[in-house]
Design an enzyme around this catalytic site. Structure first.
Site, PDB file in Angstrom:
ATOM      1  N   ILE A 251       0.859  -1.186   0.000  1.00 27.94           N
ATOM      2  CA  ILE A 251       0.000   0.000   0.000  1.00 27.94           C
ATOM      3  C   ILE A 251       0.899   1.241   0.000  1.00 27.94           C
ATOM      4  CG2 ILE A 251      -1.909   1.182   1.127  1.00 27.94           C
ATOM      5  CD1 ILE A 251      -2.509  -1.704   0.197  1.00 27.94           C
TER       6      ILE A 251
ATOM      7  N   HIS B  49      -0.484  -7.582  12.764  1.00 20.22           N
ATOM      8  CA  HIS B  49       0.673  -8.410  12.388  1.00 20.22           C
ATOM      9  C   HIS B  49       0.767  -9.583  13.373  1.00 20.22           C
ATOM     10  CE1 HIS B  49       4.548  -9.363  10.592  1.00 20.22           C
ATOM     11  NE2 HIS B  49       4.997  -9.592  11.814  1.00 20.22           N
TER      12      HIS B  49
ATOM     13  N   ASP C 190       6.802  -3.430   8.753  1.00 20.39           N
ATOM     14  CA  ASP C 190       6.303  -3.775  10.090  1.00 20.39           C
ATOM     15  C   ASP C 190       7.097  -3.058  11.182  1.00 20.39           C
ATOM     16  OD1 ASP C 190       4.613  -5.558   8.739  1.00 20.39           O
ATOM     17  OD2 ASP C 190       6.073  -7.178   8.872  1.00 20.39           O
TER      18      ASP C 190
ATOM     19  N   GLN D 137      -6.209 -69.920  22.943  1.00 17.58           N
ATOM     20  CA  GLN D 137      -5.107 -69.627  23.854  1.00 17.58           C
ATOM     21  C   GLN D 137      -4.379 -68.355  23.442  1.00 17.58           C
ATOM     22  OE1 GLN D 137      -4.335 -71.539  26.744  1.00 17.58           O
ATOM     23  NE2 GLN D 137      -3.240 -69.623  27.111  1.00 17.58           N
TER      24      GLN D 137
ATOM     25  N   CYS E  83     -26.959 -73.967  29.120  1.00 16.60           N
ATOM     26  CA  CYS E  83     -26.130 -73.736  30.304  1.00 16.60           C
ATOM     27  C   CYS E  83     -26.949 -73.636  31.584  1.00 16.60           C
ATOM     28  CB  CYS E  83     -25.271 -72.491  30.120  1.00 16.60           C
ATOM     29  SG  CYS E  83     -26.183 -71.057  29.551  1.00 16.60           S
TER      30      CYS E  83
END
Length: 913
Positions: A95, A111, A147, A645, A717
């Site tokens: 810009i 930022h 920045d 097993q 059973c």
């Protein structure tokens, strides 16, 4: 008093759009213009779209300056809005200063780092790459530097070891950044916004990570630096590495999902060479292991090859055709809906080959796609799965798999397996004969087979694969991977739906299942249909209802003054469960245990009885059609001494459910303790007493008394192993029993008129003959049966009645597990002695009493040592009622809510606040 401000927003992305929405709520603010990037093809930036919705003027510039000079036409349009403050939430364009200084109050920028550290376009990445302990953002006054302008405010958060570029942005930099932009604008409006000059001490200018050459990872570094570099580029664009193939070719890949690895040596790893890495990298079940120069390992979970992300562990797997072609009409309708979502995001027409990312989609588009698909179809889709299926056809196939886990597949869907065709009961039924492991039917590692014999004619039906210890390990590994993978993505409610799908499939195929059960185990077809299969279906439906109702409790505890304490419990699945079931009710015993196991959220493998595994294998086929993910259910026919097993010994099996004899149950229990102290539940032998008082309803007592012994050929059973009949009615009771036995129809179990079929297998048939011989030798009176049914081929045993049985006889103490009624007298004046006799056994599975005196019945129920008590009926079990025994009949429960606890563990969580 706050100034009335005219704001121009300059930037792009969802972040800028959210800032716009936030500022619109401020009464002292007017957004006079939005300046953003041009459309990409037909795709408009979300900031422009949001502004248009609110009737805000939008200006789209490809650039603001040329050769360092601001474009006059751009400046003219900017000045036309008369902004007093420029707000730059996220802006990728340069810009010009004429714009930056063009607003009366200046320009404020967001930022994503704590300035002056990490100036530049890739601040978030470098925060992670450099191993910073904190991350944050700054809002500053723009000047002519990169920045470098004065700070207005900063915010920070601690970096977590699990953070990546994506996570730190989503959890902090984005949401808190939007709110902070609002705070900053309010401070400017109130005249209290500071301008704190940035210090040059500690300032850094970092390279832009959007340049490919900066994305290449240096593997000659410590593990921590490798880890930080990968997570600094995760998930966009990804750290670049190069694979050196054995044939001399090279392949560029990208790395994602890194973590420091400390789990120790891996087994079955495969070597992979990477350029720049002097030591071998290893592909293992958890990903790709890379050793740093310090000897510490980094694990990479995901790798990107070309445009597709794969699990790193699957690097060496052959590429499988994952396309689905057999779409239902409903799925084709959903395809149009998905295509509409893609088109709305990509702003272009979509076909089967459309690549989401090649069409210009970014990370926020991934979030939008995932959320819209989840909302539309209620599936547990994750962001990374979009990267793994970026092409529309792949993505839709992935979605269909999720949907099919909530709805049964079509019956005509072909599954690949070896099978034999059972021609019986006016049907031709295709029955699998292989092991079922990880969603596939496969041969046994040893190539051994079991001969399956039809007990009705003693002829071999077929041969099925016989599992070895190696096969068991494969099944356990598959179940373990599913438990920590695909099964965890299924919600409890979806789990319940899968179970309902399965129950529906069993219902639709119940005649086939009952036919297989009759031929394979000798069960009478009508009984198999009603009980063997019918109660199995009920079990799956009952436990399906529990899936989303498993919950813990909050517990009031003493506070840790001056603070408070919250204590709560969680009910969690145990993990991989092993199930070993008997031959008397093959499908029902499978369902009783597995339905509770699956409802609780576990995965499992089952070893059905070696003499009759066919319904279990047919059941396995139905689980695929129901939509269960691979590995959740595994079926392994085999011998108890080998496969059984191996299940008991395996250290990844955390729970074992067993139904069988007491001697084998003791051995199982010892194996569970010796291996890894796995939780076990045991439903073992029984010698259930049935007491018939003289004041009973005689018709009912005879009918239920016979059923208590002869139901399912005595292979039951809870069968009444010993009847105590009051002396006043003893002879009449026996007379009526013998009368009914003489009219009992014995024969082909598929014949609808048959009441009594063959015993399950020869060894058991021979055992019954020996049991009767011993009873006669000890002086019991054999009044009926005790032998093979004359003139019938097959294991047909004549229903048998012994009387004059004393307490010391073998047949009074041991279970026959066959159609043998053992009758002893008692005198009604001495109930105490009667109860002592009834309890004088090491078994305590079931019991029963017949009397019209409720006091006698309740007294019996109070004093009998058995897990189940029947009063004026027998054999009445229900899927909602707990089932299990005392003493050497085992411990733990099948059925009912209590059965869930056998497959759950309780975790207690205490929080101070």
């Amino acid at each position: 008093m706050a100034l009335k401000m005219r704001i121009a927003i300059i930037g792009q992305s969802n972040f800028a759009a959210d800032v716009l929405e936030l500022l619109l709520d401020r009464p002292n603010i007017q957004i006079v213009g939005v300046f953003t990037i041009p459309d990409r093809g037909s795709r408009e930036d979300i900031l422009a779209t949001t502004a248009i919705i609110h009737n805000i003027p939008v200006f789209k510039f490809a650039c603001w300056r040329r050769k360092g000079v601001a474009l006059p036409e751009v400046l003219e349009q900017y000045k036309s809005v008369g902004a007093t403050l420029n707000v730059l939430p996220f802006c990728s364009q340069f810009i010009p200063m004429e714009v930056i200084d063009g607003a009366l109050l200046g320009s404020i920028c967001y930022h994503p780092s704590i300035l002056p550290r990490h100036r530049g376009a890739s601040a978030i990445s470098w925060t992670l790459i450099e191993g910073d302990e904190v991350a944050g953002f700054s809002i500053f006054w723009a000047d002519d530097g990169l920045d470098t302008g004065p700070l207005l405010l900063t915010r920070q958060t601690n970096l977590e070891p699990t953070d990546t570029l994506d996570t730190i942005y989503k959890r902090f930099l984005y949401p808190e950044g939007v709110k902070a932009m609002g705070v900053a604008v309010d401070m400017v409006a109130s005249g209290v916004a500071p301008k704190i000059i940035q210090a040059e001490v500690g300032a850094t200018y970092d390279p832009a990570m959007f340049k490919t050459e900066n994305q290449v990872i240096n593997l000659q570094a410590t593990a921590e630096k490798i880890w930080n570099f990968v997570r600094g580029l995760d998930s966009v664009p990804g750290a670049i590495a190069t694979v050196l193939h054995e044939n001399g070719t090279e392949e560029q890949i990208r790395l994602f999902g890194a973590h420091l690895y400390s789990a120790g040596p891996v087994s079955n790893g495969k070597a992979l060479r990477l350029r720049g890495l002097t030591k071998t990298a290893w592909i293992h079940s958890g990903g790709l292991l890379i050793e740093g120069t310090d000897g510490v390992f980094v694990n990479i979970r995901r790798i990107k090859r070309d445009t597709k992300v794969i699990n790193a562990s699957e690097w060496f797997k052959q590429a499988e055709d994952q396309s689905i072609t057999d779409f239902s009409e409903d799925e084709l309708v959903k395809r149009s809906l998905v295509a509409g979502i893609w088109k709305a995001i990509l702003k272009e027409d979509v076909d089967s080959s459309t690549d989401f990312f090649a069409s210009g989609a970014g990370s926020m588009d991934v979030v939008r796609l995932v959320e819209e698909v989840k909302e539309t179809f209620d599936v547990p889709l994750q962001n990374e799965q979009v990267f793994m299926a970026p092409v529309f056809e792949e993505f839709f196939s992935l979605l269909v798999r999720f949907l099919r886990q909530g709805s049964a597949c079509s019956d005509d869907q072909q599954l690949n397996f070896q099978a034999f065709t059972l021609k019986a009961n006016k049907r031709e039924i295709r029955v699998p004969t292989q092991l079922f492991i990880n969603g596939e039917f496969v041969d046994s590692d040893s190539q051994r087979t079991l001969e399956i014999v039809n007990p009705t004619n003693e002829e071999v039906i077929c041969k099925v694969a016989c599992a070895s210890a190696t096969d068991v390990d494969k099944a356990v590994q598959a179940a373990h991977s599913a438990f920590y993978g695909s099964w965890r993505q299924i919600t409890p409610r979806q789990r319940g739906q899968l179970m309902l799908n399965l129950a529906d499939l069993m219902e639709r195929n119940k005649e086939e299942l009952a036919t297989i059960e009759s031929v394979d185990s000798g069960a009478v077809y009508t009984l198999a249909l009603k009980t063997h299969v019918g109660m199995s279906i009920e079990a799956w439906r009952y436990f399906a209802g529990w899936c989303d109702k498993i919950q813990g409790n909050t517990i009031p505890v003493n506070p840790a003054r001056p603070n408070n304490v919250l204590t709560f419990t969680r009910k969690e699945p145990i993990g991989v469960c092993g199930l070993i079931t008997p031959w008397n009710y093959p499908l029902m015993m499978l369902s009783w245990k597995m339905a509770a196991c699956i409802a609780a959220g576990n995965t499992c493998l089952i070893k059905p009885a070696q003499t009759c595994p066919l319904t279990a294998l047919k059941f396995a086929e139905l689980t695929v059609r129901a939509g269960f993910p691979p590995g959740v259910i595994n079926v392994l026919p085999g011998k108890g001494s080998d496969a059984g097993q191996a299940v008991a010994d395996h250290e990844l099996v955390r729970k074992l459910g067993f139904t069988g004899s007491t001697p084998i149950g003791k051995h199982i229990m010892k194996s569970c303790a010796d291996s890894n102290l796995k939780k076990c539940s045991l439903e073992l032998g029984g010698k259930s007493p049935l007491i018939i008082f003289a004041d009973c309803d005689m018709d009912k007592a005879v009918r239920h008394g016979m059923s208590s012994v002869f139901f399912n050929k005595g292979e039951n059973c809870i069968a009444a192993g010993r009847l105590f009949v009051e002396d006043r009615i003893h002879d009449e009771f026996i007379r009526r029993v013998l009368k009914d036995l003489r009219t009992m129809t014995i024969g082909d179990p598929l014949d609808r008129s048959t009441a009594h079929g063959p015993q399950n297998h020869k060894a058991h048939f021979d055992k019954l003959l020996e049991f009767c011989r011993r009873g006669v030798d000890e002086g019991a009176k054999l009044v009926y049966g005790g032998c093979r049914v004359p003139h019938l081929k097959g294991y047909f045993f004549t229903p048998t009645v012994f009387t004059n049985v004393t307490d010391d006889m073998f047949i009074a103490q041991e279970e026959s597990f066959g159609p043998i009624m053992i009758i002893s007298k008692f005198n009604g004046s001495d109930v105490d002695s009667l109860m002592q006799r009834a309890n004088r056994t090491e078994y305590g599975l079931a019991s029963g009493v017949f009397t019209k005196d409720i006091g006698k019945a309740l007294n019996f129920a109070d004093r009998i040592e058995a897990g189940t008590v029947f009063v004026n009926l027998y054999n009445k079990t229900d899927v909602a009622a707990p089932f299990g025994g005392f003493k050497q009949s085992g411990y733990g429960k099948d059925l009912g809510q209590e059965a869930l606890n056998e497959y759950l563990k309780t975790k207690c969580v205490t929080v101070e606040y």
